[in-house]
Design a protein around this motif. Structure first.
Motif, PDB file in Angstrom:
ATOM      1  N   MET A 109      45.000 -33.069 -37.488  1.00 36.73           N
ATOM      2  CA  MET A 109      45.845 -33.795 -36.545  1.00 36.73           C
ATOM      3  C   MET A 109      46.463 -32.834 -35.534  1.00 36.73           C
ATOM      4  N   GLU A 110      47.012 -31.723 -36.012  1.00 35.23           N
ATOM      5  CA  GLU A 110      47.596 -30.740 -35.092  1.00 35.23           C
ATOM      6  C   GLU A 110      46.548 -30.187 -34.145  1.00 35.23           C
ATOM      7  N   ALA A 111      45.329 -29.971 -34.668  1.00 33.21           N
ATOM      8  CA  ALA A 111      44.270 -29.397 -33.842  1.00 33.21           C
ATOM      9  C   ALA A 111      43.895 -30.310 -32.682  1.00 33.21           C
ATOM     10  N   ILE A 112      44.035 -31.637 -32.868  1.00 31.35           N
ATOM     11  CA  ILE A 112      43.691 -32.556 -31.779  1.00 31.35           C
ATOM     12  C   ILE A 112      44.914 -32.925 -30.943  1.00 31.35           C
ATOM     13  N   GLY A 113      46.074 -32.353 -31.279  1.00 30.31           N
ATOM     14  CA  GLY A 113      47.245 -32.570 -30.438  1.00 30.31           C
ATOM     15  C   GLY A 113      48.177 -33.678 -30.875  1.00 30.31           C
ATOM     16  N   LEU A 114      48.103 -34.061 -32.148  1.00 27.65           N
ATOM     17  CA  LEU A 114      49.033 -35.054 -32.705  1.00 27.65           C
ATOM     18  C   LEU A 114      49.770 -34.388 -33.870  1.00 27.65           C
ATOM     19  N   MET A 115      51.088 -34.332 -33.776  1.00 21.34           N
ATOM     20  CA  MET A 115      51.869 -33.662 -34.815  1.00 21.34           C
ATOM     21  C   MET A 115      52.230 -34.649 -35.918  1.00 21.34           C
ATOM     22  N   PRO A 116      51.716 -34.439 -37.137  1.00 22.89           N
ATOM     23  CA  PRO A 116      52.073 -35.341 -38.231  1.00 22.89           C
ATOM     24  C   PRO A 116      53.544 -35.193 -38.591  1.00 22.89           C
ATOM     25  N   SER A 117      54.190 -36.304 -38.863  1.00 25.38           N
ATOM     26  CA  SER A 117      55.611 -36.306 -39.218  1.00 25.38           C
ATOM     27  C   SER A 117      55.919 -37.623 -39.900  1.00 25.38           C
ATOM     28  N   ASN A 118      56.566 -37.564 -41.047  1.00 22.10           N
ATOM     29  CA  ASN A 118      56.873 -38.804 -41.740  1.00 22.10           C
ATOM     30  C   ASN A 118      57.975 -39.596 -41.050  1.00 22.10           C
ATOM     31  N   THR A 119      58.673 -38.970 -40.111  1.00 20.07           N
ATOM     32  CA  THR A 119      59.720 -39.662 -39.362  1.00 20.07           C
ATOM     33  C   THR A 119      59.308 -39.987 -37.940  1.00 20.07           C
ATOM     34  N   GLY A 120      58.213 -39.417 -37.472  1.00 22.46           N
ATOM     35  CA  GLY A 120      57.825 -39.579 -36.089  1.00 22.46           C
ATOM     36  C   GLY A 120      58.590 -38.676 -35.147  1.00 22.46           C
ATOM     37  N   GLU A 121      59.367 -37.755 -35.702  1.00 24.26           N
ATOM     38  CA  GLU A 121      60.184 -36.839 -34.918  1.00 24.26           C
ATOM     39  C   GLU A 121      59.942 -35.402 -35.386  1.00 24.26           C
ATOM     40  N   PRO A 122      60.265 -34.411 -34.546  1.00 23.23           N
ATOM     41  CA  PRO A 122      60.138 -33.023 -34.985  1.00 23.23           C
ATOM     42  C   PRO A 122      60.942 -32.762 -36.256  1.00 23.23           C
ATOM     43  N   GLY A 123      60.380 -31.953 -37.135  1.00 27.09           N
ATOM     44  CA  GLY A 123      61.060 -31.605 -38.370  1.00 27.09           C
ATOM     45  C   GLY A 123      60.702 -32.465 -39.553  1.00 27.09           C
ATOM     46  N   GLY A 124      59.926 -33.522 -39.355  1.00 26.39           N
ATOM     47  CA  GLY A 124      59.541 -34.381 -40.475  1.00 26.39           C
ATOM     48  C   GLY A 124      58.479 -33.743 -41.344  1.00 26.39           C
ATOM     49  N   ARG A 125      58.275 -34.279 -42.537  1.00 30.11           N
ATOM     50  CA  ARG A 125      57.228 -33.772 -43.423  1.00 30.11           C
ATOM     51  C   ARG A 125      55.856 -34.024 -42.804  1.00 30.11           C
ATOM     52  N   LYS A 126      54.935 -33.088 -43.033  1.00 26.33           N
ATOM     53  CA  LYS A 126      53.608 -33.197 -42.444  1.00 26.33           C
ATOM     54  C   LYS A 126      52.595 -33.840 -43.374  1.00 26.33           C
ATOM     55  N   VAL A 127      52.918 -33.975 -44.638  1.00 27.47           N
ATOM     56  CA  VAL A 127      52.009 -34.606 -45.594  1.00 27.47           C
ATOM     57  C   VAL A 127      52.800 -35.632 -46.397  1.00 27.47           C
ATOM     58  N   GLY A 128      52.083 -36.581 -46.986  1.00 30.26           N
ATOM     59  CA  GLY A 128      52.763 -37.580 -47.797  1.00 30.26           C
ATOM     60  C   GLY A 128      52.014 -38.898 -47.810  1.00 30.26           C
ATOM     61  N   GLU A 129      52.607 -39.874 -48.475  1.00 26.49           N
ATOM     62  CA  GLU A 129      51.983 -41.177 -48.625  1.00 26.49           C
ATOM     63  C   GLU A 129      51.974 -41.959 -47.316  1.00 26.49           C
ATOM     64  N   GLN A 130      53.126 -42.035 -46.687  1.00 25.23           N
ATOM     65  CA  GLN A 130      53.246 -42.787 -45.443  1.00 25.23           C
ATOM     66  C   GLN A 130      53.604 -41.822 -44.326  1.00 25.23           C
ATOM     67  N   MET A 131      52.670 -41.679 -43.385  1.00 30.11           N
ATOM     68  CA  MET A 131      52.855 -40.692 -42.340  1.00 30.11           C
ATOM     69  C   MET A 131      52.754 -41.315 -40.963  1.00 30.11           C
ATOM     70  N   THR A 132      53.487 -40.727 -40.055  1.00 26.85           N
ATOM     71  CA  THR A 132      53.420 -41.087 -38.657  1.00 26.85           C
ATOM     72  C   THR A 132      53.086 -39.827 -37.871  1.00 26.85           C
ATOM     73  N   HIS A 133      53.223 -39.851 -36.561  1.00 25.83           N
ATOM     74  CA  HIS A 133      52.959 -38.669 -35.759  1.00 25.83           C
ATOM     75  C   HIS A 133      53.650 -38.827 -34.417  1.00 25.83           C
ATOM     76  N   TYR A 134      53.684 -37.736 -33.671  1.00 28.35           N
ATOM     77  CA  TYR A 134      54.073 -37.830 -32.274  1.00 28.35           C
ATOM     78  C   TYR A 134      53.103 -36.974 -31.466  1.00 28.35           C
ATOM     79  N   ILE A 135      52.996 -37.289 -30.196  1.00 27.11           N
ATOM     80  CA  ILE A 135      52.045 -36.611 -29.322  1.00 27.11           C
ATOM     81  C   ILE A 135      52.603 -35.255 -28.918  1.00 27.11           C
ATOM     82  N   ILE A 136      51.821 -34.196 -29.116  1.00 27.07           N
ATOM     83  CA  ILE A 136      52.224 -32.848 -28.731  1.00 27.07           C
ATOM     84  C   ILE A 136      52.093 -32.711 -27.212  1.00 27.07           C
TER      85      ILE A 136
END
Length: 248
Positions: A109-136
């Motif tokens: 995800m990071e390699a294609i320019g989408l930052m994984p985050s369980n909150t959808g905001e910077p500082g969220g967990r990058k792995v887990g059951e329910q994940m979101t992302h934000y655009i880098i």
């Protein structure tokens, strides 16, 4: 006269092909893109879900059209790229257990320019059951999306009655439901200006005045009606006294 079915799916296919070239070096095989209104999810990936009469199996990427009108096009397209990352991992990596987003997926995800985050905001967990992302910002996806949108590309159709009214704050980030390979990202922005007053609040749900609920066995699908709060057990031979679930 327009052909809306062809138009909608041609646009999604164009976006898939563009991101496959720009972000995945054409490593993804063809898939079948569908429109599905799964509750509280923007989309999902399902591996080898469809089979052709010839015996060929292909993946499914589902997109939820209910949110097309209340999110900017780049946000909707980032959902597509998110699910393409799941497809990449299925064919070229090692997916985590059902519903789990592991480190390999997060790195892709990071390699294609989408930052994984369980909150959808910077500082969220990058792995887990329910994940979101934000655009880098200025990442590969952002650049590929900008390139796509410089062409005569758009999403021409949206649901007139989205899950929430765009004039009120959107719901919190959401995880997918019943997603074999992962969930999709949540959060939202106000309705894009292009839709203007074409979309409105969802119609009010009908009121159940009978004071009865429908119950369904999750194993065999048997149904029954009864008062709220009942605990019903199925007597089917293969149901092992499964408890009926209330159906909305």
């Amino acid at each position: 006269m327009s052909e809306p079915t062809r138009e909608v799916y041609a646009e999604l296919q164009e976006a898939f092909s563009h991101f496959n070239r720009a972000l995945f070096d054409n490593a993804l095989p063809p898939c079948l893109i569908t429109l599905q209104r799964e509750r509280r999810t923007y989309g999902y990936f399902s591996c080898q879900r469809f089979v052709h009469q010839s015996g060929e199996c292909i993946d499914e990427i589902a997109m939820n059209p209910a949110y097309f009108g209340v999110r900017p096009i780049p946000a909707t397209l980032s959902t597509l790229a998110h699910e393409m990352a799941h497809q990449w991992q299925f064919h070229h990596g090692k997916p985590g257990r059902r519903g789990y987003h592991n480190k390999e997926w997060a790195q892709r995800m990071e390699a294609i320019g989408l930052m994984p985050s369980n909150t959808g905001e910077p500082g969220g967990r990058k792995v887990g059951e329910q994940m979101t992302h934000y655009i880098i910002e200025d990442g590969p996806f952002a650049r590929a999306c900008a390139q796509l949108l410089t062409a005569p590309f758009t999403l021409s159709w949206c649901d007139r009655f989205p899950p929430y009214c765009p004039t009120v704050p959107p719901p919190a980030p959401m995880g997918g439901i019943d997603d074999p390979a992962g969930t999709d990202e949540g959060g939202a922005a106000p309705a894009p200006p292009a839709w203007g007053g074409l979309i409105t609040a969802p119609p009010a749900a009908p009121v159940n005045r009978s004071n009865r609920l429908k119950y369904r066995c999750p194993t065999c699908g048997a149904q029954a009606w009864g008062k709220p709060g009942l605990r019903l057990l199925c007597g089917g031979e293969q149901c092992a006294a499964a408890e009926f679930e209330a159906v909305e």
